[in-house]
Design a protein around this motif. Sequence first.
Motif, PDB file in Angstrom:
ATOM      1  N   PRO A 490       0.764  -1.143  -0.126  1.00  0.00           N
ATOM      2  CA  PRO A 490      -0.097   0.029  -0.112  1.00  0.00           C
ATOM      3  C   PRO A 490       0.905   1.051   0.028  1.00  0.00           C
ATOM      4  O   PRO A 490       0.369   2.304  -0.706  1.00  0.00           O
ATOM      5  N   ILE A 494       0.539   4.206  -2.703  1.00  0.00           N
ATOM      6  CA  ILE A 494       0.262   5.451  -2.443  1.00  0.00           C
ATOM      7  C   ILE A 494       1.170   6.561  -3.106  1.00  0.00           C
ATOM      8  O   ILE A 494       0.783   7.651  -3.454  1.00  0.00           O
ATOM      9  N   PRO A 499      -4.912   6.305  -5.089  1.00  0.00           N
ATOM     10  CA  PRO A 499      -5.719   6.523  -3.822  1.00  0.00           C
ATOM     11  C   PRO A 499      -5.535   5.350  -2.678  1.00  0.00           C
ATOM     12  O   PRO A 499      -5.667   4.242  -3.220  1.00  0.00           O
ATOM     13  N   ALA A 500      -5.509   5.933  -1.682  1.00  0.00           N
ATOM     14  CA  ALA A 500      -5.392   4.798  -0.354  1.00  0.00           C
ATOM     15  C   ALA A 500      -6.678   3.738  -0.429  1.00  0.00           C
ATOM     16  O   ALA A 500      -6.467   2.705  -0.046  1.00  0.00           O
ATOM     17  N   SER A 501      -7.693   4.433  -0.897  1.00  0.00           N
ATOM     18  CA  SER A 501      -8.835   3.645  -0.684  1.00  0.00           C
ATOM     19  C   SER A 501      -8.706   2.383  -2.108  1.00  0.00           C
ATOM     20  O   SER A 501      -9.790   1.626  -1.635  1.00  0.00           O
ATOM     21  N   GLU A 502      -7.961   2.582  -2.934  1.00  0.00           N
ATOM     22  CA  GLU A 502      -8.072   1.468  -3.809  1.00  0.00           C
ATOM     23  C   GLU A 502      -6.780   0.481  -3.763  1.00  0.00           C
ATOM     24  O   GLU A 502      -6.789  -0.439  -4.275  1.00  0.00           O
ATOM     25  N   THR A 503      -5.985   0.673  -2.760  1.00  0.00           N
ATOM     26  CA  THR A 503      -4.921  -0.275  -2.422  1.00  0.00           C
ATOM     27  C   THR A 503      -5.161  -1.572  -2.037  1.00  0.00           C
ATOM     28  O   THR A 503      -4.660  -2.626  -2.676  1.00  0.00           O
ATOM     29  N   GLU A 504      -6.440  -1.868  -1.497  1.00  0.00           N
ATOM     30  CA  GLU A 504      -6.706  -3.208  -1.024  1.00  0.00           C
ATOM     31  C   GLU A 504      -7.224  -3.910  -2.258  1.00  0.00           C
ATOM     32  O   GLU A 504      -7.002  -5.078  -2.531  1.00  0.00           O
TER      33      GLU A 504
END
Length: 604
Positions: A490, A494, A499-504
């Motif tokens: 992640p 980033i 975007p952090a919300s899309e790393t997973e």
Amino acid sequence: MASTADEAPAVQNEKVDAIKPFPADVPAVHNTENDATGKVFSIDDMDLPKGYFRTVHFWGSMFAIGMSLMCGVAGFSFIAPLLSIVNNDIGPSDDINWVALTYTLTGAVGLMIVGRLTDIFGRRWFFIVGSALALLGSIVCAVAPNIPAMIAGETLIGLGSSAQLSFVFAVGELVPMRYRVLANSYCYLWLILPNGFGPVIGYAFEYESNAGWRGSFYLLTAMNAVCTGAWYLFYHPPTFAMKHGSGAVMAYIRDFDYVGTLMATLGLLLFLMGLSWGGGMYEWKSAHVIATVVVGFLLLVAFFVWEIYVPLKEPLLPVHLLKNRDWLVCILMWSIGASVYYAFAVIWPDMVSALYADQHDIMWSGWAAGVVGSGITAGEILAGFAKKRIHWVIRVVFFSGAALLACMATCTPDTPTRAIVLLLLGTTFIGANECLTSTCASICITDQREIGTALGIGGSSRSFVSTLCGTVYTVVLANRLATTIPSQVPAALIAAGLPASETEAFITAYGSGGATAASANGVVPGLNETILAVGVHAYKVASSDAYRTVFYSTIAFSGIGILLSFFVPDVDKMLTGEVAITLRPKENAEDVVPRSKLEEDAHV
């Protein structure tokens, strides 16, 4: 213990009225300390008929033994890389893991039982039936319409492999003691095809032919047919009647250790099954895993208690073997050596896929996956040139192999060549250890009539320790991946602009289908080629860090092996011309020793 040359005349003059082994003018000695072993058939190679080792039955038997070993290994190595493809073709099924599991379990349990039964009842028909079962299993797998049928076929192949992989004692007793290492090395030549080229053959059938994955089983069917025929035509060791007298069969069946066999079989099956399930088919804390491991362990403890304290006429595990330190050390070295390279047999194909496969074509991955098998086989073959100071050779090759494999921890996603070279050299040394320690285990037993029992137990021990260590490696890898990927990937994504919300979403997609799945439309909306490249590299580095921990963990097991190597016996003085048995195409009347005669001799 093998008789030395100067002891042979004294032995031959004892009990000159005894029933004679082949050839008829060489007297035998009856030793009834363990009645299950029956008549002595050992003879010095100088007393064999002229040209004995050039006969069609001897070389036909050697062919059958080598071919059988090749078929036993190929029964799984041909199809192992293609299990996911098989599942997509005739599945899908959540039970696909049973295709591999049933082969492993049946082979591990069967080795000990086959070794003991063939010592008592004779080997010929056990080996013929074993190959016939593998032949039937190959046919079932070749035409399997679904995964349950594949599982049934691999079960038959696994049962057959119990006999097919019993080559160490089958070939060892046919040649003089001084040539046993060379004879084992000859057998390992037959593993070049399944070990070195097994993955390539599987990939070639799938991607380069119209037969698909079933082509592997077409080839295996033909191989097993030839093998079964060779056993039947050429292999004629002493029969039960020669060992004990034809009228004694019911007595031996009655006295066999059925309770111990049942406890050992169920104990090994449950314990190994539980270890194989954990972290894959079921969680480690699940009742399936806990119950099978605990019950299996308790049954194995009960088995040893039963064998040690209950007076048995024909135990599955003769207790005096456990008191033979030299044999025990060789078996442990054999088992631990296998466990050291087992990490790479299990982990390496995944490592190739995770770190290197996208840089090369599919056939490169097949060749790379065969490095472990190629190295092991090369070491097993080269070990045949060891003739003296074998105990020192074992110490050198084990330490060298362990050190080179530990150096795999230095490999990264950018060093595929280094990984392959280290792995090839390391497994070559460990393969030499495999050949030498298994041969030494066959030499240092005190009664060569128990060679099947002694090495059958060794084979089961090898499977047990390898599975146990393999479980440790897979758990270590899973735990480390669960730490390194979330902590490293992640942050890199980033920093590259995702975007952090899309790393997973990226981690999930890449973990399941690689870069192709991660870059599919709509899976990770903010992904572009630059971010994808950064994410792929970060994922590989995180995976590499996890694999590094596994390679470090092998040091714990190899350290035990290095310490044990200093207790490996010096067998040089035992490398005599003694041949444990000779092949007998015809059963002559003078070969039969009634059980009553054995019992009378015991009281003389």
